[in-house]
Design a protein around this motif. Structure first.
Motif, PDB file in Angstrom:
ATOM      1  N   ARG A  63       3.532 -13.194   1.406  1.00  0.00           N
ATOM      2  CA  ARG A  63       2.991 -13.612   0.119  1.00  0.00           C
ATOM      3  C   ARG A  63       4.074 -13.589  -0.961  1.00  0.00           C
ATOM      4  NH1 ARG A  63      -2.770 -12.769   0.094  1.00  0.00           N
ATOM      5  NH2 ARG A  63      -3.472 -11.952   2.073  1.00  0.00           N
ATOM      6  N   TYR A  64       5.294 -13.294  -0.582  1.00  0.00           N
ATOM      7  CA  TYR A  64       6.387 -13.169  -1.540  1.00  0.00           C
ATOM      8  C   TYR A  64       7.543 -14.074  -1.104  1.00  0.00           C
ATOM      9  CZ  TYR A  64       7.872 -10.015   2.203  1.00  0.00           C
ATOM     10  OH  TYR A  64       8.188  -9.492   3.425  1.00  0.00           O
ATOM     11  N   PHE A  65       8.492 -14.313  -2.041  1.00  0.00           N
ATOM     12  CA  PHE A  65       9.606 -15.202  -1.720  1.00  0.00           C
ATOM     13  C   PHE A  65      10.571 -14.523  -0.761  1.00  0.00           C
ATOM     14  CE2 PHE A  65      13.928 -16.726  -2.341  1.00  0.00           C
ATOM     15  CZ  PHE A  65      13.740 -18.081  -2.079  1.00  0.00           C
ATOM     16  N   ASP A  66      10.928 -15.257   0.265  1.00  0.00           N
ATOM     17  CA  ASP A  66      11.929 -14.801   1.234  1.00  0.00           C
ATOM     18  C   ASP A  66      12.494 -16.059   1.888  1.00  0.00           C
ATOM     19  OD1 ASP A  66      13.032 -13.925   3.911  1.00  0.00           O
ATOM     20  OD2 ASP A  66      12.433 -11.976   3.121  1.00  0.00           O
ATOM     21  N   ILE A 278      -3.478   8.695   1.254  1.00  0.00           N
ATOM     22  CA  ILE A 278      -2.492   8.237   0.276  1.00  0.00           C
ATOM     23  C   ILE A 278      -2.239   6.761   0.558  1.00  0.00           C
ATOM     24  CG2 ILE A 278      -0.210   8.635  -0.737  1.00  0.00           C
ATOM     25  CD1 ILE A 278      -0.298  11.431   0.626  1.00  0.00           C
ATOM     26  N   PRO A 279      -3.055   5.856  -0.005  1.00  0.00           N
ATOM     27  CA  PRO A 279      -2.923   4.429   0.327  1.00  0.00           C
ATOM     28  C   PRO A 279      -1.612   3.843  -0.184  1.00  0.00           C
ATOM     29  CG  PRO A 279      -4.485   4.745  -1.465  1.00  0.00           C
ATOM     30  CD  PRO A 279      -4.139   6.120  -0.966  1.00  0.00           C
ATOM     31  N   LEU A 280      -1.147   2.840   0.538  1.00  0.00           N
ATOM     32  CA  LEU A 280       0.015   2.080   0.060  1.00  0.00           C
ATOM     33  C   LEU A 280      -0.301   1.506  -1.318  1.00  0.00           C
ATOM     34  CD1 LEU A 280       1.144   0.076   3.219  1.00  0.00           C
ATOM     35  CD2 LEU A 280       2.599   1.590   1.881  1.00  0.00           C
ATOM     36  N   PRO A 281       0.649   1.570  -2.241  1.00  0.00           N
ATOM     37  CA  PRO A 281       0.396   1.036  -3.582  1.00  0.00           C
ATOM     38  C   PRO A 281       0.422  -0.487  -3.586  1.00  0.00           C
ATOM     39  CG  PRO A 281       2.657   1.779  -3.407  1.00  0.00           C
ATOM     40  CD  PRO A 281       1.986   2.174  -2.117  1.00  0.00           C
ATOM     41  N   SER A 285       1.847  -3.616  -0.989  1.00  0.00           N
ATOM     42  CA  SER A 285       0.788  -4.113  -0.126  1.00  0.00           C
ATOM     43  C   SER A 285      -0.089  -5.081  -0.908  1.00  0.00           C
ATOM     44  CB  SER A 285      -0.069  -2.952   0.395  1.00  0.00           C
ATOM     45  OG  SER A 285      -0.880  -2.437  -0.644  1.00  0.00           O
ATOM     46  N   ARG A 286      -1.112  -5.613  -0.221  1.00  0.00           N
ATOM     47  CA  ARG A 286      -2.074  -6.500  -0.876  1.00  0.00           C
ATOM     48  C   ARG A 286      -3.259  -5.720  -1.427  1.00  0.00           C
ATOM     49  NH1 ARG A 286      -6.330  -7.510   2.691  1.00  0.00           N
ATOM     50  NH2 ARG A 286      -5.950  -6.779   4.804  1.00  0.00           N
ATOM     51  N   GLY A 287      -3.211  -4.388  -1.307  1.00  0.00           N
ATOM     52  CA  GLY A 287      -4.262  -3.555  -1.857  1.00  0.00           C
ATOM     53  C   GLY A 287      -5.359  -3.176  -0.896  1.00  0.00           C
ATOM     54  N   ASP A 288      -5.235  -3.562   0.383  1.00  0.00           N
ATOM     55  CA  ASP A 288      -6.288  -3.274   1.351  1.00  0.00           C
ATOM     56  C   ASP A 288      -6.472  -1.777   1.574  1.00  0.00           C
ATOM     57  OD1 ASP A 288      -3.638  -3.915   2.482  1.00  0.00           O
ATOM     58  OD2 ASP A 288      -4.488  -3.216   4.364  1.00  0.00           O
ATOM     59  N   GLN A 289      -5.358  -1.036   1.608  1.00  0.00           N
ATOM     60  CA  GLN A 289      -5.486   0.407   1.840  1.00  0.00           C
ATOM     61  C   GLN A 289      -6.172   1.103   0.665  1.00  0.00           C
ATOM     62  OE1 GLN A 289      -2.232   2.671   3.333  1.00  0.00           O
ATOM     63  NE2 GLN A 289      -1.736   1.235   4.961  1.00  0.00           N
ATOM     64  N   ILE A 290      -5.963   0.603  -0.535  1.00  0.00           N
ATOM     65  CA  ILE A 290      -6.614   1.185  -1.706  1.00  0.00           C
ATOM     66  C   ILE A 290      -8.127   1.012  -1.601  1.00  0.00           C
ATOM     67  CG2 ILE A 290      -6.872   1.011  -4.217  1.00  0.00           C
ATOM     68  CD1 ILE A 290      -3.919   0.129  -4.317  1.00  0.00           C
ATOM     69  N   LEU A 291      -8.569  -0.183  -1.204  1.00  0.00           N
ATOM     70  CA  LEU A 291     -10.002  -0.437  -1.032  1.00  0.00           C
ATOM     71  C   LEU A 291     -10.586   0.413   0.088  1.00  0.00           C
ATOM     72  CD1 LEU A 291     -10.085  -4.327  -1.403  1.00  0.00           C
ATOM     73  CD2 LEU A 291     -10.804  -2.637  -3.098  1.00  0.00           C
ATOM     74  N   ASN A 292      -9.841   0.521   1.208  1.00  0.00           N
ATOM     75  CA  ASN A 292     -10.306   1.352   2.322  1.00  0.00           C
ATOM     76  C   ASN A 292     -10.491   2.796   1.873  1.00  0.00           C
ATOM     77  OD1 ASN A 292      -9.929  -0.932   3.906  1.00  0.00           O
ATOM     78  ND2 ASN A 292      -8.021  -0.218   4.826  1.00  0.00           N
ATOM     79  N   ALA A 293      -9.484   3.315   1.162  1.00  0.00           N
ATOM     80  CA  ALA A 293      -9.511   4.711   0.737  1.00  0.00           C
ATOM     81  C   ALA A 293     -10.661   4.964  -0.241  1.00  0.00           C
ATOM     82  CB  ALA A 293      -8.173   5.090   0.107  1.00  0.00           C
TER      83      ALA A 293
END
Length: 358
Positions: A63-66, A278-281, A285-293
């Protein structure tokens, strides 16, 4: 014999649920083949258990430039052609995808060849790979009710995540010996994901003097992330990665500190282990771990610490809170189980196979 192709990779979380399904699928009479990347973690994990494995080209979906964003689409196209050729040779009755970028060409090839696809989505919101693959799926297995509600009726089923049976048969005494602990004390298990976490590792290292006053600490740091200066520290055992020993470590642990990947937290819920997530910030990330937590915290299963506010002080405070209230966390998890995910998913797969033979 019925035939199934399993696919998924990139991280252990995209592979271990597939591994959990294999014994039940074999009992149901399936001949199993796995399609993954040429050099991903899935190749090592699957070949170790003797399942036929085929590697295909794959490109990461970013989702980012590379600069690789310009070359990877060609790798995906190549992977699609390779997957299509393999599926024509294998002639599976069904494809089961656990996600990850390597699964996209396999799912698209199956769709072209009219092979039914079942997809498992662990997170509350699908990742980019599954977003692309979901329209091709005949059935979708979900971890969270919120996910299932976004699909038309009859497509999605809340199954939970398949958990490996061996995780339930750990031996705490074996973990004591493996970690060379000499004193029986409450034990903290720290798991930072399959590649480890620098921020979690640093917080644990800084908090060690306080934690080791009351607890034994098992720390799975990730490849290349062990701290040699801490070797031999009484009550502390660090490892880059563990396999079979993980079940014993879970059995010994009174508290688990973990990232909030969906598969990892579902293992904690199934094992009824009080935990700190401790979800990935969002920056990583795309925020999935924050929602899971947040979902687990709302259900009373977990205490959540933001990565940005992680320190030895916040960590030790959270540890003390969970340890003092651990019976309440266990009780919440005991009343919140989703059922036997392995049996539910295998049942869905078996329902689809006769349709594919019609």
């Amino acid at each position: 014999m019925k035939k199934i192709v399993l696919t998924g990779g990139g991280t252990a979380g995209h592979v271990t649920p597939n591994i959990a399904l294999i014994p039940k699928l074999q009992e149901s009479g399936f001949e199993i083949t796995y399609i993954g990347s040429h050099d991903g973690i899935e190749k090592k994990l699957i070949t170790e258990i003797g399942i036929p494995y085929h590697g295909i080209s794959s490109g990461k979906l970013r989702r980012y430039f590379d600069l690789k964003n310009f070359s990877d689409p060609f790798r995906v196209i190549k992977g699609f052609e390779e997957a299509k050729k393999l599926l024509k040779e294998i002639k599976p009755d069904v494809v089961f995808s656990k996600g990850g970028f390597v699964s996209v060409p396999v799912v698209f090839a199956a769709d072209v060849l009219k092979i039914p696809v079942v997809i498992h989505e662990s997170d509350m919101t699908p990742g980019l790979a599954n977003k692309l693959a979901l329209p091709k799926a005949k059935r979708v297995c979900c971890n969270f009710p919120e996910t299932a509600e976004t699909f038309p009726e009859g497509v999605a089923t809340v199954t939970g995540t398949p958990i490996r049976k061996e995780l339930f048969s750990g031996d705490p005494e074996a973990a004591m010996q493996y970690c060379k602990f000499t004193e029986k004390r409450p034990t903290i298990l720290v798991v930072g994901g399959s590649t480890g976490s620098v921020s979690v590792n640093n917080a644990i290292h800084h908090a060690l003097p306080i934690l080791l006053e009351k607890y034994n600490v098992i720390h799975i740091c990730g490849e290349g992330k062990n701290d040699p200066s801490l070797n031999g520290t009484t009550g502390y055992a660090q490892f880059e990665y563990v396999k079979a020993e993980l079940a014993d470590m879970f059995a010994l642990a009174d508290l688990v500190i973990s990232r909030a990947g969906a598969n990892a937290i579902c293992e904690l819920r199934a094992l009824k282990k009080p935990n700190i997530l401790i979800p990935l910030p969002l920056s990583a990330s795309r925020g999935d771990q924050i929602l899971n937590a947040k979902s687990f915290e709302k259900s009373g299963y977990s205490v959540v610490l933001e990565d940005e506010s992680l320190s030895d002080e916040t960590l030790t405070e959270a540890v003390n809170k969970v340890m003092s209230e651990k019976d309440a966390f266990i009780d919440a998890m005991d009343h919140g189980e989703t059922g036997d995910a392995v049996s539910m998913i295998c049942s869905i797969i078996n329902e689809i196979v006769p349709d594919s033979e019609a």
